[in-house]
Enzyme design. Structure first.
Site, PDB file in Angstrom:
ATOM      1  CD  GLU A 268      -3.223  -0.801   0.186  1.00  0.00           C
ATOM      2  OE1 GLU A 268      -3.245   0.365  -0.401  1.00  0.00           O
ATOM      3  OE2 GLU A 268      -3.948  -1.716  -0.161  1.00  0.00           O
ATOM      4  CB  CYS A 269       0.483   4.359  -1.834  1.00  0.00           C
ATOM      5  SG  CYS A 269      -1.105   4.802  -1.606  1.00  0.00           S
ATOM      6  N   GLY A 270       0.167   4.041   1.507  1.00  0.00           N
ATOM      7  CA  GLY A 270       0.082   4.888   2.740  1.00  0.00           C
ATOM      8  C   GLY A 270      -1.185   5.526   3.035  1.00  0.00           C
TER       9      GLY A 270
END
Length: 308
Positions: A268-270
């Protein structure tokens, strides 16, 4: 446990303190009372997710339109987000346009992604696209001057915060976002393998994943059947498109998001990670900064003693 979105935005709370709150609008004592908070009990969320398991994405989207104030769609213009956009554009609603889009421009997207945004505007002229960039930067070069070259390699947590998480939180506050539609699906694997259709994050933001039950094949078929504009990279072996530096084509039989962050222990990117994770990260960054400043001050004091 209580989830609350503060300020003038719609407020959602997940109550687990023993009180028997009904989900929906709490009764007010006066017709002139301030708009009441919306409560979601844990049993009601479980009930909704059981019901949504048997519904098609269009039915879930219709429920969102009539049930969730402050509704926006987060998108990086992948297949699923484009499918959602097209479905919403065809629904009969009292509003003159579809749900507004939120696009977080990291300044490191492919040119093909920006080209797609222009084609989306042409195809869906009534849709509003809100674009948020990293604070204080309008280009990849500007971002590098401020934060160093290839920050995603030297400090990927900081990169995620600056390029994605902070712009998202800024958007939520400025636009008074109460709920978001996402393009996450269980078939994408990783942390998405068991996501529910509807969830509430730590700050009270409602996240709805209308396509949680769909496969890549289903969204692909919808895109083709409805002639929806899509990213040209998807015809070149990409199945999930993000930043140019962390996205590669996938091999036959690989997971859909196998081309994202190859060689790293992240999926996940955040934006979809717990906010507390980034609060802790910021705290650690501030402590490091203070420690470095103290160390520098002590060194300067020692040098002053030697030279005096």
């Amino acid at each position: 446990m209580e989830f609350r979105k503060m300020g003038s935005s719609p407020v959602y709370k997940l109550e687990e303190d023993g009180h028997d709150y009904e989900s929906g609008y709490a009764s007010g004592s006066s017709s002139n009372a301030e708009l009441p908070e919306i409560y979601f009990t844990k049993p009601h969320l479980a009930f909704l997710n059981r019901q949504f398991q048997n519904l098609e994405p269009q039915e879930i989207l219709q429920w969102c339109l009539t049930s969730l104030p402050g509704l926006y769609q987060e998108t990086a213009f992948g297949f699923t987000g484009l499918t959602s956009l097209d479905m919403l554009s065809k629904m009969k609603t009292p509003r003159p346009q579809t749900v507004d889009l939120l696009f977080f421009d990291t300044l490191h997207h492919f040119p093909e992604t920006h080209d797609l945004i222009n084609r989306i505007r042409d195809r869906y002229p009534l849709v509003n696209i809100h674009i948020y960039k990293p604070a204080g930067a309008d280009s990849e070069e500007e971002f590098a001057r401020q934060h160093g070259e290839r920050l995603w390699e030297t400090n990927d947590e900081l990169y995620d915060w600056l390029a994605k998480v902070e712009p998202a939180q800024r958007a939520y506050k400025e636009l008074k976002v109460g709920a978001v539609l996402t393009g996450r699906r269980r078939s994408q694997g990783g942390q998405r393998g068991d996501i529910p259709v509807i969830e509430i994050d730590e700050a009270g933001l409602v996240k709805v994943n209308p396509f949680a039950n769909w496969s890549f094949k289903q969204v692909n078929e919808y895109i083709k059947a409805n002639d929806v504009p899509y990213n040209e990279l998807l015809d070149r072996g990409y199945k999930s498109v993000g930043d140019w530096h962390s996205t590669k084509p996938v091999e036959e039989g690989e997971d859909e998001r196998a081309g994202r962050w190859q060689g790293q222990q992240k999926t996940e990117c955040g934006i979809h990670n717990p906010r507390s994770k980034f609060a802790q990260f910021l705290k650690e960054q501030e402590m490091k900064k203070q420690s470095a400043a103290l160390h520098q001050a002590l060194e300067s004091e020692e040098e002053a003693k030697i030279t005096s």
